[in-house]
Design a protein around this motif. Structure first.
Motif, PDB file in Angstrom:
ATOM      1  N   UNK A  27       0.819  -1.214   0.000  1.00  0.00           N
ATOM      2  CA  UNK A  27       0.000   0.000   0.000  1.00  0.00           C
ATOM      3  C   UNK A  27       0.854   1.266   0.000  1.00  0.00           C
ATOM      4  N   UNK A  28       2.130   1.150   0.398  1.00  0.00           N
ATOM      5  CA  UNK A  28       3.020   2.316   0.456  1.00  0.00           C
ATOM      6  C   UNK A  28       3.784   2.546  -0.847  1.00  0.00           C
ATOM      7  N   UNK A  29       3.668   1.616  -1.805  1.00  0.00           N
ATOM      8  CA  UNK A  29       4.444   1.718  -3.046  1.00  0.00           C
ATOM      9  C   UNK A  29       3.699   2.577  -4.073  1.00  0.00           C
ATOM     10  N   UNK A  30       4.438   3.229  -4.962  1.00  0.00           N
ATOM     11  CA  UNK A  30       3.784   3.977  -6.041  1.00  0.00           C
ATOM     12  C   UNK A  30       3.039   3.030  -6.983  1.00  0.00           C
ATOM     13  N   UNK A  31       2.029   3.552  -7.676  1.00  0.00           N
ATOM     14  CA  UNK A  31       1.185   2.705  -8.518  1.00  0.00           C
ATOM     15  C   UNK A  31       1.929   2.094  -9.696  1.00  0.00           C
ATOM     16  N   UNK A  32       2.960   2.760 -10.185  1.00  0.00           N
ATOM     17  CA  UNK A  32       3.627   2.292 -11.405  1.00  0.00           C
ATOM     18  C   UNK A  32       4.808   1.350 -11.134  1.00  0.00           C
ATOM     19  N   UNK A  33       4.847   0.714  -9.963  1.00  0.00           N
ATOM     20  CA  UNK A  33       5.954  -0.196  -9.663  1.00  0.00           C
ATOM     21  C   UNK A  33       5.760  -1.536 -10.368  1.00  0.00           C
ATOM     22  N   UNK A  34       6.863  -2.274 -10.533  1.00  0.00           N
ATOM     23  CA  UNK A  34       6.830  -3.631 -11.092  1.00  0.00           C
ATOM     24  C   UNK A  34       7.056  -4.635  -9.964  1.00  0.00           C
ATOM     25  N   UNK A  35       6.350  -5.748 -10.034  1.00  0.00           N
ATOM     26  CA  UNK A  35       6.430  -6.754  -8.975  1.00  0.00           C
ATOM     27  C   UNK A  35       6.893  -8.091  -9.553  1.00  0.00           C
TER      28      UNK A  35
END
Length: 594
Positions: free
Chosen positions: A173-181
């Motif tokens: 929930x703390x990560x930016x929306x455009x991150x890759x997982x």
């Protein structure tokens, strides 16, 4: 045709570093994952066994994606244990040896947080962390995740089994929306699939081998013995493999320490590893084991998670795990980096059904093997002694000053007699033990039993000195061993000892020392878990039907009040109160005589 790291697109700096580390050609998982991550920012879930080169497969692309002119945290790697966290951080530093301006920091529990805070204040591009400590640092404002573009969950199934689900949710929930997982897992459990659905978008799946498959380089065998003979069987197995270098897995901390103490007393080079040891003791034990100064490490599942030890020849399951998926992680400790390994299980007849369950999960058959005889073991040990004598390097200069006295001392002993004396000196005590060693009787073979039903599992007896408790939470509630331990530590207090655990879909059973049973039931009953009221009672109280209801066939009088109706809140009006299943509680529920 196998590709080279250059053909995969790996940078010159990293290639130079990994060549110094002995990386010659990519392993299958690296060949599959590295080019995908270098050419695409799509989310990915990768299924591969432990020891197949996973760290390099995600670590190399992760490093190449960094902006080294920026000291903000750009990449995050989550791992289930401190040991694995440190190992990943060390590997990333080795890979990036010739990359200027890169900073990698490991943050984990069990170590002073101040030093980790100082490192984060200076700025690090990559954080390798255990979920709990990272969440603590984030909440304190030192771990800033606003600019994280890549997150890796290594051994995701292990983290979920250990109860880190809520912490992982909060981190995401703390990560930016455009991150890759990127998720790495040895097995594709329901929990892993759920996390993949919730947090991976437009993801691709890479499978090296088959889903939930055991490592190809590991052989799986089992020895069937009577429960009372398990330790004697363990000794024979260890003696039968003179060059063994192994982890022996036990189910509880108490059993782990007892087996280690017995092995040490009997002259074996063994040490224990479990949660009651201090972090300093655990570090020292692991250091000695990694350096091959310890031959046998007796460990619990939790303590041994994330261990990466070179050249492990065997994994021995002194007790099979309660969660059959855990077997995959145990056996994955051996047979690493393309080497062969053996996973041995010592089981008694009541555990036979677990072997069948595990076979279905890993897609491999176990080989039933007879316990080695005394004669077979003695031959193996004798060959070991002879091999050591033949292969011993002689330093002529070192012994030259003593050679004349030595020759004079042995001049009246012929060669054959001298050989006998040397072998007897090295082998005599061993031969004497097996001359009088107790026989291990094979258990009487029964007809193949069907897997236990839920009702049969509820009827299992607790081990001596323990009481078996029931709790109305199961796998479908996300209730796994790690969650149970966290719940006990939170509400009961201290480090509560726990024995055997049986996890079913909607309910569970676990054992605690008899002296702690009443306290545990009292503290857990009435708490809330994911919106549900928890009930915890002893197994016999849970399954009992009050004597007052015997013969009550409905129609007239009081509604039948057996455990089935009590387990279904829709059929009983609790009036907002948690029912009391104790004997006193049943007495209060009996109808009054008219």
């Amino acid at each position: 045709m196998m590709k080279t790291f250059e053909e995969l697109g790996v940078s010159v700096e990293i290639r130079r570093a990994i060549e110094e580390m002995g990386f010659v050609q990519p392993m299958p998982v690296q060949e599959e994952v590295i080019p995908r991550l270098l050419t695409s920012t799509r989310d990915m879930i990768a299924l591969a066994q432990t020891g197949t080169g996973k760290t390099a497969s995600f670590g190399i692309p992760l490093l190449m994606r960094l902006d080294l002119s920026n000291r903000d945290t750009q990449a995050l790697v989550l791992s289930p244990t401190r040991e694995l966290c440190l190992q990943i951080a060390d590997d990333l530093r080795d890979f990036s040896k010739y990359m200027d301006g890169i900073h990698v920091e490991a943050v984990y529990g069990g170590a002073a947080i101040e030093q980790q805070i100082r490192a984060l204040k200076k700025g690090v591009q990559v954080i390798v962390a255990t979920p709990g400590r990272l969440l603590d640092l984030k909440n304190r404002g030192y771990a800033k995740l606003d600019n994280v573009t890549n997150i890796v969950l290594d051994e995701a199934d292990e983290m979920l089994n250990m109860g880190f689900s809520d912490a992982i949710n909060e981190i995401f929930e703390s990560l930016p929306e455009d991150h890759s997982t990127l998720m790495f897992s040895a097995t594709m459990s329901r929990e892993v699939e759920r996390v993949a659905r919730d947090y991976l978008h437009d993801h691709e799946e890479v499978v090296v081998g088959s889903r939930n498959e055991g490592a190809e380089s590991v052989n799986h065998i089992y020895y069937m013995v009577q429960a009372k003979d398990k330790y004697l069987a363990l000794k024979r197995i260890v003696d039968y493999y003179p060059k063994i270098f192994a982890i022996i897995f036990c189910r509880t901390k108490l059993e782990t320490q007892e087996i280690a103490d017995k092995l040490i007393r009997d002259g074996y080079n063994a040490e224990s590893l479990h949660g009651d040891l201090s972090q300093q003791q655990r570090d020292l034990t692991m250091q000695k084991f990694r350096q091959h100064l310890t031959q046998l490490l007796v460990a619990t599942d939790v303590a041994a998670r994330g261990l990466d030890v070179d050249d492990l020849t065997h994994v021995i399951n002194f007790g099979l795990p309660d969660d059959t998926e855990s077997y995959t992680h145990r056996s994955g400790r051996t047979g690493r980096a393309g080497k062969k390994g053996t996973s041995i299980s010592i089981v008694h007849s009541k555990e036979k059904h677990k072997i069948r369950d595990i076979e279905k999960i890993i897609g491999k058959k176990f080989i039933e093997t007879p316990i080695p005889s005394a004669e077979e073991i003695c031959k193996k040990q004798l060959y070991k002694v002879m091999d050591q004598i033949v292969k011993t390097d002689v330093d002529d200069d070192e012994i030259a000053p003593f050679l004349q006295d030595i020759n004079r001392y042995f001049e009246f002993i012929d060669k054959e007699e001298l050989i006998k004396k040397i072998v007897s000196l090295e082998f005599g005590k061993f031969l004497a033990y097996y001359a009088d060693a107790p026989e291990i009787e094979a258990p009487v073979k029964e007809k193949e039993k069907k897997p236990q039903t839920d009702k049969q599992k509820r009827m299992n007896k607790a081990q001596k000195g323990y009481k078996r408790l029931f709790i109305n939470l199961g796998k479908k509630d996300g209730f796994f061993p790690g969650v149970l331990m966290q719940t006990l530590n939170r509400y009961v207090g201290g480090r509560q000892e726990v024995g055997h655990i049986d996890l079913l879909d909607t309910i569970s059973y676990f054992e605690v020392p008899e002296k702690d049973a009443r306290k545990v039931m009292t503290q857990l009953t009435g708490i809330r878990y994911k919106g549900r009221t928890v009930r915890c009672n002893s197994e016999d109280e849970r399954d009992a039907t009050p004597a007052s209801n015997k013969g009550n066939k409905g129609g007239k009088g009081r509604k039948k009040d057996d455990w089935r109706s009590l387990m279904n809140p829709s059929r009983v009006d609790f009036k907002g109160e948690v029912p009391d299943f104790s004997e006193e509680g049943w007495a209060r529920r009996k109808p009054k005589k008219r």
